[in-house]
Design an enzyme around this catalytic site. Structure first.
Site, short mmCIF file in Angstrom:
data_model
loop_
_atom_site.label_atom_id
_atom_site.label_comp_id
_atom_site.label_asym_id
_atom_site.label_seq_id
_atom_site.Cartn_x
_atom_site.Cartn_y
_atom_site.Cartn_z
N SER A 253 67.54 47.22 44.76
CA SER A 253 67.04 46.35 43.70
C SER A 253 66.70 44.97 44.23
O SER A 253 67.09 44.60 45.34
CB SER A 253 68.08 46.24 42.58
OG SER A 253 69.11 45.38 43.01
N LYS A 254 65.95 44.26 43.43
CA LYS A 254 65.43 42.94 43.78
C LYS A 254 66.48 41.99 44.32
O LYS A 254 66.19 41.17 45.16
CB LYS A 254 64.83 42.32 42.51
CG LYS A 254 63.35 42.13 42.62
CD LYS A 254 62.88 41.27 41.49
CE LYS A 254 61.55 41.78 41.01
NZ LYS A 254 61.23 41.58 39.67
N ARG A 255 67.68 42.12 43.78
CA ARG A 255 68.72 41.17 44.15
C ARG A 255 69.04 41.21 45.64
O ARG A 255 69.64 40.31 46.19
CB ARG A 255 69.99 41.44 43.35
CG ARG A 255 69.99 40.72 42.03
CD ARG A 255 71.26 40.96 41.30
NE ARG A 255 71.44 42.39 41.01
CZ ARG A 255 72.58 43.02 41.09
NH1 ARG A 255 73.66 42.38 41.47
NH2 ARG A 255 72.66 44.30 40.79
N HIS A 256 68.68 42.32 46.29
CA HIS A 256 69.08 42.48 47.69
C HIS A 256 67.90 42.43 48.65
O HIS A 256 67.88 43.10 49.66
CB HIS A 256 69.84 43.78 47.87
CG HIS A 256 70.96 43.92 46.89
ND1 HIS A 256 70.85 44.66 45.75
CD2 HIS A 256 72.17 43.34 46.87
CE1 HIS A 256 71.97 44.56 45.06
NE2 HIS A 256 72.78 43.76 45.73
N GLY A 257 66.90 41.68 48.30
CA GLY A 257 65.77 41.54 49.24
C GLY A 257 64.50 42.15 48.70
O GLY A 257 64.37 42.37 47.49
#
Ligand code: GLU
Length: 479
Positions: A253-257
């Site tokens: 997901s977006k939160r991780h890159g």
């Protein structure tokens, strides 16, 4: 002879194209190309509140950039259109009428709040949250009363107690209990069709033979099977591939890159590298090779070989592949692809001599992992970017190093011939004169010439810089 397969990629334009969805598109595209079938692009834009035209535009751009060309869909002709769900509303209306006539659906007047209340109550009593059919058996009067109250209604499909079974090409026999599925919405209270309803109608009318999508849609397929039956449509072959996961097996997901194709594009990942990488992910090609051209991927593609378990996204491996594609890219072509990145890094590409730039790129391309790194690799050739780093300064501070640079520079001043000959002669002279060799000889000269302690082969750097620029830098470095 079996009919040519028709497959589709059916994105909802509610965000940027995620690599997971790009992989779904790729699987469909490879399958179509492998079997000489058709790859159809359908835009599922019936969720008006979440869909945006800009996402749609980016989606088409990203797919084109990846080289996943579609045979039918937006911007293409095709005899099964329109290919945007928002332009197919009449078709859904007609199909709704068919189910109404067959008494397979009913209007539901429940509000969001009522539905949520029911959900919470079921969770509290440890039962499976689902719609319990409150509006299923309303009398005509009761319906009228709700309409008079100004309530809007959706349409729900009447789920019969049954076992739903289908064969998945990757997962084998799948079975779902109808008991656990509540009557589901097929048309929302705003008149728009729900995903499961529209998708069945479209897949049927568009002659889709294989539905290839992520395993997150498995439970939807159970609902869709009921609709195929209700309409009397033959169902396509279903293929649910695994999803892309992070190394710790969490959802990517977006939160991780970076997760969207657009982000990788901006980083300077080449489309052929991304396609190659996504094709390898959770799938294998016959001979275990990892660097494959599009043609090789198409030839070696077999859905049956796709792994059932999640595919781990490894950005390092993507970068490794990207470096290979950059290295193998023809320099003239690479220069063109690098131009936007050079501009972004502050280089005015129009003002740079084309031949000279070509020589530079030819030299540094083996050091690039992404195109966006280019600025920090070519700065050594530009006088206005010349700067002595702290590491280089440390080297040049040593008396012996300063001597090496001085002797090298003095010889150079008088040297005749081309830059390469100048360089070799000056190195030879300095070596003899100062008795320096290896690191003690080359490091001070590199530090002085480039201002850095790492970089491409020094003789080649020198040949590109030329004698004049080199002398200027040697002076700056020792002053
Ligand atoms: N619009 C759906 C999605 O983007 C399509 C799923 C499907 O392929 O049926 O998830």
């Amino acid at each position: 002879m079996a009919p040519k397969p028709r497959v589709r990629f059916a994105p909802s334009p509610t965000g940027e194209l995620h690599v997971g969805n790009a992989r779904t598109a790729l699987f469909n595209w490879m399958f179509a190309r492998h079997h000489g079938g058709s790859f159809i692009l359908r835009i599922e834009d019936t969720d008006e509140s979440r869909s945006a035209l800009s996402y749609q535009v980016n989606l088409l751009n990203d797919l084109s950039w990846l080289g996943l060309d579609w045979d039918e869909g937006p911007q293409k002709n095709g005899s099964y259109g329109p290919y945007k769900q928002s332009e197919r509303l009449n078709i859904y209306k007609e199909h709704l009428q068919k189910l109404i006539n067959a008494d397979l659906v009913y209007p539901c007047y429940c509000t969001e709040e009522e539905l949520e209340e029911e959900r919470q109550a079921l969770i509290l009593s440890k039962r499976m949250p689902r719609y319990m059919g409150k509006c299923r058996n309303l009398t005509a009067d009761e319906r009228k009363q709700r309409e008079n109250e100004g309530r809007k209604h959706s349409f729900r499909f009447k789920v019969q107690p049954q076992v739903i079974e289908f064969e998945d090409l990757i997962r084998g026999a799948m079975k779902f209990e109808g008991e656990a599925i509540g009557d589901f919405i097929i048309v929302r209270s705003n008149g728009m069709p729900a995903y499961n309803f529209a998708v069945v109608i479209d897949d049927h009318l568009m002659g889709i033979t294989h539905v290839i999508r992520g395993e997150d849609h498995l439970s939807n397929t159970a609902l869709q099977m009921m609709l195929y039956k209700a309409f009397g449509f033959a169902s396509p072959t279903f293929v649910h591939h695994s999803l892309i996961l992070r190394k710790d097996r969490a959802k990517l997901s977006k939160r991780h890159g970076s997760v969207s194709v657009g982000e990788f594009r901006k980083q300077g990942i080449l489309p052929e590298a991304l396609i190659n990488y996504l094709g390898l992910l959770g799938s294998s090609f016959t001979d275990g090779r990892e660097v494959l051209s599009r043609e090789e991927m198409i030839a070696g593609f077999a859905l049956e070989r796709a792994s059932k378990s999640g595919a781990i996204f490894d950005e390092e491996k993507l970068h490794w592949l990207n470096a290979i594609y950059i290295r193998n890219c023809k320099t003239e072509n690479l220069v063109e692809r690098l131009k936007p990145f050079l501009e972004q890094a502050g280089y005015k590409t129009d003002a740079i001599d084309a031949k000279w730039l070509n020589e530079i790129i030819e030299l540094v391309k083996t050091e690039l992992t992404t195109l966006a790194e280019i600025g920090s690799h070519i700065d050594i050739f530009f006088d206005d970017k010349y700067e002595i780093t702290a590491e280089a300064k440390q080297i040049l501070e040593k008396e012996s190093a300063a001597q090496v640079v001085k002797v090298f520079g003095e010889y150079l001043k008088t040297a005749a011939g081309n830059p390469r000959e100048n360089y070799l002669a000056a190195i030879k002279y300095t070596k003899e004169e100062k008795g320096a060799k290896g690191k003690d000889l080359f490091m001070p000269i590199r530090a002085a010439l480039t201002g850095k302690v790492h970089g491409p082969e020094l003789d080649k750097v020198f040949a590109i810089l030329g004698k004049g620029a080199a002398l200027k830098r040697l002076r700056l470095a020792t002053s």
